[in-house]
Design a protein around this motif. Structure first.
Motif, short mmCIF file in Angstrom:
data_model
loop_
_atom_site.label_atom_id
_atom_site.label_comp_id
_atom_site.label_asym_id
_atom_site.label_seq_id
_atom_site.Cartn_x
_atom_site.Cartn_y
_atom_site.Cartn_z
N ASP A 8 -7.01 -31.85 5.73
CA ASP A 8 -5.81 -32.56 6.57
C ASP A 8 -4.84 -30.69 6.90
O ASP A 8 -3.73 -30.91 6.41
CB ASP A 8 -5.21 -33.55 6.70
N ALA A 9 -5.58 -30.47 8.16
CA ALA A 9 -5.02 -29.61 9.14
C ALA A 9 -3.84 -29.16 10.15
O ALA A 9 -3.93 -30.75 10.97
CB ALA A 9 -5.53 -28.30 9.57
N ALA A 10 -2.32 -28.78 10.06
CA ALA A 10 -1.18 -29.34 10.30
C ALA A 10 -1.33 -30.90 10.08
O ALA A 10 -0.64 -31.59 11.26
CB ALA A 10 -1.36 -29.23 12.21
N ALA A 11 -1.46 -31.21 8.99
CA ALA A 11 -0.96 -32.44 8.68
C ALA A 11 0.52 -33.04 8.76
O ALA A 11 0.52 -34.06 8.45
CB ALA A 11 -1.37 -32.27 6.73
N THR A 17 -10.59 -39.18 -1.29
CA THR A 17 -10.00 -39.48 -2.37
C THR A 17 -9.63 -37.90 -2.74
O THR A 17 -9.12 -36.87 -2.87
CB THR A 17 -10.84 -39.92 -3.52
N ASN A 18 -10.26 -37.19 -1.87
CA ASN A 18 -10.31 -35.64 -2.22
C ASN A 18 -9.52 -34.48 -0.99
O ASN A 18 -10.52 -34.03 -0.23
CB ASN A 18 -11.73 -34.97 -2.27
N ILE A 19 -8.26 -34.80 -0.16
CA ILE A 19 -7.90 -34.75 0.44
C ILE A 19 -6.70 -33.23 0.86
O ILE A 19 -6.17 -33.53 -0.35
CB ILE A 19 -7.78 -35.98 1.22
N ASP A 20 -7.12 -32.25 0.98
CA ASP A 20 -6.09 -31.31 1.16
C ASP A 20 -4.83 -31.20 2.44
O ASP A 20 -6.06 -31.84 3.54
CB ASP A 20 -6.40 -29.73 0.50
N ALA A 21 -3.77 -30.81 1.83
CA ALA A 21 -3.06 -30.20 3.15
C ALA A 21 -2.82 -29.05 3.53
O ALA A 21 -2.71 -28.12 2.80
CB ALA A 21 -1.59 -31.38 3.13
N ILE A 27 -1.25 -26.68 1.20
CA ILE A 27 -1.14 -25.07 1.08
C ILE A 27 -0.56 -24.84 2.42
O ILE A 27 -0.07 -25.33 3.81
CB ILE A 27 -2.22 -24.84 1.83
N CYS A 28 0.64 -24.20 1.91
CA CYS A 28 1.63 -24.20 3.47
C CYS A 28 1.25 -22.21 4.15
O CYS A 28 0.76 -21.41 3.74
CB CYS A 28 3.55 -23.82 3.19
N ASP A 29 0.79 -22.47 5.27
CA ASP A 29 -0.20 -21.49 5.76
C ASP A 29 -0.08 -22.38 7.17
O ASP A 29 0.03 -23.00 7.51
CB ASP A 29 -2.12 -21.36 5.48
#
Length: 231
Positions: free
Chosen positions: A73-76, A91-95, A116-118
């Motif tokens: 999930d980019a720009a979450a 069940t396998n989601i990153d931010a 992820i802060c990027d």
């Protein structure tokens, strides 16, 4: 009732700050989102953006029904899309989010596996390795002083071959505004055609959604979800 001790998030103020930023310097906008992170969810309730996240999540489910796939999930933001995806069974989601204050608010909800802060920029790699995700999605981040269409190759880079890169844009950005032509629908879709011609994706399609629902700020607003199959 608004908490007088907290800065209330305003779409107009965020928009004005974004317009004052250059594509190379978005720090003022990131700082604004950090300052208003604690009130951002209240803003979402007022604007009705919840419906956009819900409809977008269902489009993702339609195109990738496997609930075990790895999703970014980019720009979450504070996790509005992640919440909808989790409720659908993913069940396998990153931010990924450039504003650490927003990311911290998302962490309190227990939605994501990794935070992820990027910042996604053209001609710059994020910290994510190649071919990491089955699905990369962007709810509202393809907009002024955030993710620009010339950053799409970076999002494609971190998507697995045969995976999906998707993003959702409201009609204000693609059809109404006269500030930045690169976000207008015809120009965005020309960029997608160029990605196909360059062999970065095999094809693209789009599906209409309701992006905002009868909000106090701008009424009901339609949008489009774009779906690219990475080559």
């Amino acid at each position: 009732m608004a908490d007088p001790g907290k800065i209330q998030h305003s779409r107009k103020e965020a928009h004005d700050i974004a317009m004052s930023c250059s594509d190379d310097d978005t720090k003022p906008l990131i700082e604004y989102y950090n300052k208003t992170a604690e009130t951002y969810d209240k803003y979402l309730d007022v604007t009705g953006k919840d419906i956009g996240a819900l409809e977008y999540s269902k489009v993702i489910e339609k195109h990738q029904p496997n609930k075990d796939v790895r999703i970014l999930d980019a720009a979450a933001g504070t996790g509005i899309l992640g919440q909808k995806l989790k409720r659908l069974g993913y069940t396998n989601i990153d931010a990924m989010e450039p504003a650490i204050g927003m990311l911290k608010q998302a962490q309190t909800k227990g939605i994501y596996c990794d935070y992820i802060c990027d910042m996604i920029r053209p001609d710059e790699k994020t910290q994510v390795p190649d071919d990491t995700y089955d699905v990369v999605c962007v709810l509202g981040g393809v907009t002024f002083a955030c993710i620009t269409p010339d950053s799409f190759p970076e999002l494609i880079r971190i998507t697995k071959k045969g995976g999906l890169f998707t993003f959702c844009m409201p009609e204000y950005t693609t059809k109404t505004q006269t500030i930045d032509p690169k976000f207008l629908q015809d120009n965005v879709e020309a960029d997608l055609q160029a990605l196909v011609a360059e062999g970065l994706c095999s094809k693209w399609s789009k599906e209409p959604v309701t992006f905002y629902d009868a909000s106090q700020e701008h009424g009901k607003e339609k949008g489009d979800v774009y779906i690219l199959i990475v080559a």
